[in-house]
Write an enzyme that holds these catalytic residues in place. Sequence first.
Site, PDB file in Angstrom:
ATOM      1  N   GLY A  56       2.093  -1.647   5.437  1.00 46.43           N
ATOM      2  CA  GLY A  56       1.627  -2.300   5.840  1.00 46.43           C
ATOM      3  C   GLY A  56       1.023  -3.366   6.199  1.00 46.43           C
ATOM      4  N   THR A  89       0.871  -0.728   0.261  1.00 46.76           N
ATOM      5  CA  THR A  89      -0.226  -0.017   0.012  1.00 46.76           C
ATOM      6  C   THR A  89       0.745   1.266  -0.581  1.00 46.76           C
ATOM      7  OG1 THR A  89      -1.639  -1.401   0.917  1.00 46.76           O
ATOM      8  CG2 THR A  89      -1.751   1.281   1.685  1.00 46.76           C
TER       9      THR A  89
HETATM   10  N1  GLY Z   1      -4.649  -3.865   1.725  1.00 45.95           N
HETATM   11  C1  GLY Z   1      -4.530  -3.380   2.993  1.00 45.95           C
HETATM   12  C2  GLY Z   1      -5.599  -2.335   3.659  1.00 45.95           C
HETATM   13  O1  GLY Z   1      -6.770  -2.287   3.504  1.00 45.95           O
HETATM   14  O2  GLY Z   1      -5.630  -2.175   4.996  1.00 45.95           O
END
Ligand code: GLY
Length: 565
Positions: free
Chosen positions: A468, A376
């Site tokens: 993370g 992310t």
């Molecule tokens: N894909 C990671 C989140 O949205 O927490």
Amino acid sequence: MRFLLTIGVVICTAYTTYAQRTIDPYHYSIEKNIRVAKGAVVSAHPLASEVGAMILEQGGNAVDAAIATQLALAVVYPGAGNIGGGGFLVGHLKNGKNIAIDYREKAPAKASRNMYLDSAGNAITQLSLDGHLAAGVPGTVAGLFASMKYARLPFKKLIAPAIELAAKGYVITAAEARDLNEAKEQFIRLNTAPTAFVREEPWKAGDTLFQPELAHTLALIRDKGAAGFYQGETAANIVAEMKRGNGIITLADLKNYQAKERQAVAFPYKKYTIVTMPLPSSGGICLQQLMGMVENYPIAKWGFHSPEAVQLMIEAERRAYADRANFLGDPDFVKVPVKRLTDKKYLASRMQDFVPGKAGSSEITKAGVFPESEETTHLSIIDAEGNAIAVTTTLNGHYGSRTVVGGSGFLLNNEMDDFSVKPGVPNMYGLVGNEANAIAPHKRMLSSMTPTLVLEKNQVLYSLGTPGGSTIITSVFQTLMNTLEFGLTAEEAINKPKFHHQWLPDQVMVENDFPESTIRALEQMGYKITKRGAIGRSEIIKRDPKTKQLEASGDHRGDDSAAGY
Ligand code: GLY
């Protein structure tokens, strides 16, 4: 190799005013820590931070810079920057207003509760991770246009640098070359058309990456607005890609996608106000729980990384993640008892069975009861007027589903894995969930993304956040404790080794360089400690309340870089 890549680390100690900025995609350097007088941007890639700073210098505000930086990241940081994913923007505007824009992906209309189960009811987790069926309906482009309400410059100006970077190419860093080489086999396996990311010989630092198809898609968005993505040629290419790869996103899914403006979470912590993201991110609620659970303990006196402070924070993390698994989901679909989960009395009661010096147990600690690739990327921006923005955006895994839309040149997310594919079955972050986060058509999957601002006397003090996966919330929590309680500088606060507990599995993950003496003390208390690589890649900007000077720091764990003037 066409041009020489210059990667250096420049640590500026004096406040710096840069001359008129030009973006040179073939020569750029990583600046880990800068101090500037007016505006600053920090993101996962030096070129994207430079684009944001240039927009600020050209008279844009923090929202303009956030839009331009995200678009640039979609080109220069394909592992997580995106137009095929989703994100959250949290802001504090100079007029005192807090904003929260939700452009999280949604489940397609044809999604169903058991779509990732085999006939015996077992989860086939690879289906929610790899390729076409893993993708949720992308939200980023709608989010950028929803953000335009608070911007000042024309969209055409904000997207121009990204188009140029995609069309003319940019040189890649050693980290990007390594990541592209590692993903090569998956890119080949999960794509139906040639992609810009695969070539015969291995990538190396200094090679130039050209993305002409992505440049074309960005030009369509420039000329037609959100319809340049959600309708017409791009939408047709997405649906054709779905058909070639057994995906389920339709033209109607794309046309109907809408970003949502939500009410930001804002809660007091001692003399500060924390502003962060509400559901469908679990981040804001969990952060409020974590900070509320530790607030009344003398944590500053115990000291940074002391066994006492770390143990308290681990036990708060255990309890917050148990609640997350049980109660949290898309608020448009499930009723979440937010008030009760964040009530001070409830939080105090959650800590009643906390025993200093003795490890708790996730067998005993369940969710509370009342009478529920870690990739992310995050960017932080503060402008000269005191507007502050924190954006966390994602494809979920590194390079998302690793499926590129043929003819359109952008990666699709694998965000469907953030749903609970089956109660109790862990997702790729080991997170479990239940009914509240079950798959349903049009539903947003629960997130951990926690873009966060700290205010003092209604003036912004920090803008921060991190990628993370499940560790996002605990990393933001620790960065806040490191600054607000332990007195670390912003740069130290993000770079010091971190730890993480998420209820299940019942273990404490610590970064490899976490202090051995604290590890031994925790083991003696009964904790199971697992060492691991990097936790998070945080970005932070601090604004001095008196001088209004800015200190922007990018995490040492990646190519993260700051820019400003
Ligand atoms: N894909 C990671 C989140 O949205 O927490």
